[in-house]
Each structure stands twice: as C-alpha cells, then as structure tokens.
Scaffold this active site. Structure first.
Site, short mmCIF file in Angstrom:
data_model
loop_
_atom_site.label_atom_id
_atom_site.label_comp_id
_atom_site.label_asym_id
_atom_site.label_seq_id
_atom_site.Cartn_x
_atom_site.Cartn_y
_atom_site.Cartn_z
N LYS A 92 0.82 -1.22 0.00
CA LYS A 92 0.00 0.00 0.00
C LYS A 92 0.85 1.27 0.00
O LYS A 92 0.60 2.19 -0.78
CB LYS A 92 -0.93 -0.05 1.22
N TRP A 110 7.11 -0.80 -7.76
CA TRP A 110 8.22 -1.28 -6.94
C TRP A 110 9.49 -1.38 -7.79
O TRP A 110 10.56 -0.94 -7.38
CB TRP A 110 7.90 -2.65 -6.33
N PHE A 123 -3.75 -0.64 7.14
CA PHE A 123 -4.35 -1.97 6.97
C PHE A 123 -5.38 -1.98 5.85
O PHE A 123 -5.28 -1.21 4.90
CB PHE A 123 -4.94 -2.47 8.29
N THR A 175 4.03 1.55 -0.84
CA THR A 175 4.78 1.57 -2.09
C THR A 175 3.91 2.09 -3.22
O THR A 175 4.36 2.91 -4.05
CB THR A 175 5.29 0.15 -2.42
N ALA A 214 -3.76 1.62 13.29
CA ALA A 214 -5.02 1.52 12.57
C ALA A 214 -6.01 0.56 13.22
O ALA A 214 -7.20 0.62 12.95
CB ALA A 214 -4.77 1.11 11.13
N ARG A 238 2.07 8.50 6.88
CA ARG A 238 2.31 8.37 8.31
C ARG A 238 3.79 8.15 8.58
O ARG A 238 4.54 7.70 7.72
CB ARG A 238 1.53 7.20 8.89
N LYS A 243 7.12 -6.37 11.09
CA LYS A 243 6.41 -5.77 9.97
C LYS A 243 7.34 -4.99 9.05
O LYS A 243 7.16 -4.91 7.84
CB LYS A 243 5.30 -4.84 10.50
N PHE A 273 3.49 -9.27 -9.86
CA PHE A 273 4.56 -10.18 -9.45
C PHE A 273 4.92 -11.06 -10.64
O PHE A 273 4.07 -11.38 -11.48
CB PHE A 273 4.10 -11.06 -8.28
#
Length: 554
Positions: free
Chosen positions: A69, A408, A299, A71, A271, A92, A103, A380
């Site tokens: 998210k 990415w 999230f 990225t 969150a 954030r 994480k 991917f």
C-alpha cells in the site's frame, strides 16, 4: 536483488530547500533538520485558498503475502508528477516497534520510497519521542496527584491512563508499580502501551491548531474518582505543559520520494486501535499546496479507510475525490485458501475464491461511501495471464477497473496507467456519505458498521462492555464516532476467517472513551495495545559499520 536501503543510497537526494521550492513552501516556513528533511511552520504558510484533488490509497484485508500500500502510494505520487501534475504525497511516520519487530518500516519499497529512509524509519525528527514524553508527563502528574493528597479523589483502582514506549515489549503490558514504601508512590496495577496507541498520538493527528491540540489534551480522561466521575488531564492542569512538549511535533515533516516528489510525513496512530492515518494538519497543508494529494490509511479498507472516512474526514471536513484499493494476486490466492509456500503456482480456483475479499472492499468504497475507485494490482513475476484476465474480468463485473502497476521495480514509470485512471476518477462527480450517523446510539452505529462494512449480521456486547456502555451514555459521550479495534486479518473479529465471511457476529468486550481524540474505542477480539517481538526480531539483523552506514534495515 537489491535491498530497499541499497536502492535508496544509489539514488542521490535533492536538497530539501529545492523540494520545498517545488512544493511552493517559502524558505521562511522551513525549520531545517539537516540537508534532506525539514519541519513546516504551517502557521506561516501563505493562504492560497487552493484545495487539491484528494486521493486515498487503501487495500484488501492484509495477508503475510503482502500488498504494498505505501509503495503504491509513493509510486502513484511519482507517476502523477511524471504526467505533469503538481503532486504531494502525505504519509504516516513509522513506529520503532514494527521496524525492530517483524512488519518492517513504512517508507515504501523498491524504487517507490520516501527518503532518507533510514531517518524516517528510525528517530526522524523526534515526533514520537515528544508524544511519548507528553504521555508519560501526564502519567507522572496523575500518580503524583494521588501521592500528594489526592484532592480530586482519584480511585487508584480506576486509573485508565497508561505509560508508553515506542517499542514492542510484551513484558510491560501489565505491571505493578509504586512499590518500595510510602515515599515511592501508591502501589497499583499499571501497564504500558506502544506510543502509537497513545491517545496523545490520536489527538495530535486530529488537531487543527496548537490551541485545538491543548483543548483536546485537556479533555482526555485519565481516571475515575470514587463516585465514578471522569477525571481529565485538564483537571490535573497538565495540558499546558504537554502542549509545550508537543509544539514542534505538531509541525509536519517535509521529505521527498526517490522520484523527487515532495512528501509530507507526519503522525502515525495505530489503525487497529486508533484511526490509522497521518495528521489533519499535514493533509490540509498538502491540499493547500498541491493540485493532487495522495495519502494512505492503515491496513485494509475495513479498518484504515473506514476510520479515515468516518472519523478523520468527518472531523476535519475532508472530501476525498478518488480511492485506490491495492491488491496482489498472491494475497487474493491466500484469501482463497492457498498457503504462503504455494502462492507461486497458478491457481484459478483459489483466486476466484479470494477475489470476493477485494470486491467487498470495492463495494464498500463505491456503494457505502459513494466514492469513485480503482483497483491497483501490484504485479509479481509469478502472476499468470489466466490469473490476470480472471481478476480484471471479475473487477469489471463490479464496475471497477483493475490496473496492474509495477512501481516497486520501475518507480513512477510503472504507475502511469494507474495515475491516468486516478486523474479521470477525480473529475467524476460523487456524493460522499458516511457509514453511520453519529447521532444514533452506540449500538446502532456498531451494528451499521458490522452490517454495511464488515458484512456481518450483528453485534454482541459482553457484560463489561454493557456496563461501560451505560456509563458512556450517562456521561454524554454516546454521540461520538466509533473507532473499532479489531484484527486487521479479517472482516470479522476472528483472524482465521479469511476472504469475505458472512453471517458472523462482532463481539465487543470493552468500550473506552477517547474524549480528547473525539471517538469511542470498541475493543473486539484479542487486540493488544502493546505488541510483542517475534521469535526472530528484525533487530537481530540491523547493524552499523565504521562509516556510520546502517546495514540490515530492509
């Protein structure tokens, strides 16, 4: 494959004064923190009257496969800049707990990062330290008041304010302090929250000004007296000193993306216990400067986006123009029952079973909240043509485009198609609505959230929650918005219920009033406000060499 930190170091940064000039921020409004980061004195910014297009990036229900998210948010901002749009991304700040835990950071990844990523993921400009100091000053003043005669008749058994530290430390969840005799305090049960779960964090992120911050701090409930009446930070006369500690932390931080897009990174409430998005001041500052502002919520859309829309936008009078819902084929197959080890193999059956999770998020955004949306699919190498076609087709049947992005690996260039669709969506008229009416009862608001957003059938209140519900009504806080603390891994309050479950009940075990932030926290499931470290914390791999270069940080 290069690590994020290697990629960041290979891309030279632009002096922050040039980034501020690009953003339209006068030099006199900057407070420099070295060459590449600065605070913005938002009170001195010229009032342009501009209100840029506002784009929210959210995601499907998260899985261990990852969604990307942050990225996507950064890559989209760079893509908008590449197609000639005056853009700022507003994000954030990361918490140290996840950085050293499991994480990871919150500075994006690959060629879609905000930099200097090491600083942003570590101490940055000290905002979280200031928030922790203000939180713990209040805790110290509270216990000192009890020790020094207890004029407010605070019941030590009903102290609800905890100390905090910005680190995952399960050992501190429940403690007994004040031991060692009369001169060392009043013995009582206590505990710690992680700093991002402190109400001070939520207050700072919802405040509109220094005076609003002070007023909100004063309203925070810290304990109850022997008659059951709330005792606030204002009753302890703590709000002035707390505001002094927070005066610089209230100013947004300016950095940049790898593509040179201005980035405002500020605040970071959890969150799944708070509202999960950056500060109102940062958002409004960005909207006054740019034509397009990209922001994100924590999230999945049922947690971060719901609170962003129902709490932050309601409180601040914000109206998003478009929403981007991030997904990956890998994560959707996981929602369809595939284990993480087998996600690389084509599995159309599992993908078809997992896509309803995405479609429920889409339906919530477009039908419950009335906002235009697009699905951003992080590509991917293992994605197959058949899987790609199935996802695009099922999204089209829901009336939303699924656009594959490769931000990415390619930075902004990999998100041009997504940026063009976002620009189109921003020009579509919409009628933004909330999922519930704050004037309804707490029970009705929670029922509306459960049925409209989560897809469940109702809400069950445990005895402790029923007791607190009566207290909330008696104190007159029942018309506040609701902040549901639940697992991020499911629409339900059971993390094992993947996909798009139905016919479930949300169980509320406790209700807490965050009077300063201005919402009621409904605690469900096994939500912790102080996480623990995993068996192999990321901290084990982090090191620094003789040249001062950090190794092992993503």
């Amino acid at each position: 494959m290069k690590t994020d930190i290697q990629i960041a170091r290979e891309n030279p940064m632009t002096p922050i004064t040039e980034i501020s000039n690009k953003a339209g921020i006068p030099f006199d409004c900057l407070e420099l923190y070295g060459k590449y980061k600065a605070k913005i004195d938002y009170t001195q910014l010229p009032q342009s009257g501009k209100k840029g297009k506002f784009i929210l990036v959210t995601a499907i229900t998260p899985t261990p496969a990852g969604e990307g998210k942050t990225t996507t948010s950064i890559g989209l901002a760079d893509a908008l800049s590449l197609i000639g749009k005056n853009t700022i991304v507003a994000l954030r700040e990361p918490s140290l707990g996840p950085v050293f835990g499991i994480k990871g950071g919150a500075a994006g990844g690959g060629y879609s990062q905000v930099v200097p990523m090491e600083d942003i993921n570590l101490h940055f400009t000290g905002d979280f330290h200031a928030i922790g100091a203000a939180n713990n000053l209040l805790a110290a003043m509270l216990d000192n008041h009890i020790q020094q005669g207890n004029e407010l008749r605070i019941d030590p058994r009903r102290v609800v304010w905890k100390r905090c530290v910005d680190m995952n430390d399960r050992q501190l969840r429940y403690v007994v302090d004040g031991l060692g005799g009369k001169n060392n305090g009043t013995p009582r049960e206590d505990g710690f929250d992680i700093t991002v779960a402190s109400e001070v964090m939520a207050v700072l992120c919802l405040a509109n000004s220094l005076s609003d911050l002070k007023a909100r701090l004063a309203r925070m409930i810290v304990a109850y007296d022997y008659d059951g009446k709330p005792v606030t930070a204002g009753d302890l006369k703590a709000q002035g000193a707390m505001t002094v500690l927070l005066k610089d932390a209230l100013k947004p931080n300016l950095v940049q993306t790898l593509g040179g897009t201005p980035a405002i990174v500020h605040g970071g409430p959890f969150a799944n216990i708070a509202h999960g998005c950056n500060s109102v001041i940062a958002t409004k500052t960005a909207l006054s400067l740019a034509d397009y502002v990209v922001t994100e919520a924590g999230f999945g859309a049922d947690l971060g986006a719901e609170k962003f829309l129902d709490i932050k936008c309601r409180t601040a009078g914000l109206d998003p123009d478009a929403v981007v819902i991030v997904a990956t084929i890998r994560a959707l197959k996981m929602h369809g029952g595939v284990s993480k080890e087998n996600l690389g193999a084509e599995n159309l059956e599992a993908l078809a079973k997992g896509i309803p999770n995405l479609l429920r998020h889409v339906s919530n955004i477009t039908k419950v909240y009335g906002l235009p949306a697009v699905v951003a699919v992080n590509a991917f190498p293992t994605d197959t043509k058949a899987e790609t076609e199935l996802l695009i087709d099922m999204c089209a049947k829901e009336g939303v485009k699924a656009i594959f992005s490769n931000v990415w690996a390619e930075g902004g260039r990999g998100g041009i198609s997504l940026a063009e669709e976002v620009v189109r969506l921003c020009d579509i008229p919409h009628n933004f609505t909330f999922s519930y009416d704050t004037q309804d009862s707490v029970e009705k608001k929670l029922c509306d959230l459960t049925q409209k957003v989560y897809g469940g059938k109702g809400v069950d209140f445990l005895p402790a929650a029923k007791k607190q519900l009566a207290v909330i009504k008696e104190m007159g806080y029942d018309k506040l918005p609701i902040c549901v603390a639940k697992t991020q891994y499911s629409f339900s309050d059971d993390p094992k219920k993947l996909g798009a479950p139905t016919d479930f009940t949300i169980t509320v075990r406790d209700l807490r009033v965050s009077a300063g932030a201005g919402f009621i926290v409904a605690i469900t499931g096994d939500i912790m406000t102080m996480p623990g470290l995993p068996k192999r914390p990321a901290a084990e791999k982090i090191d620094i060499n003789e040249n001062g270069e950090i190794d092992g940080l993503f």
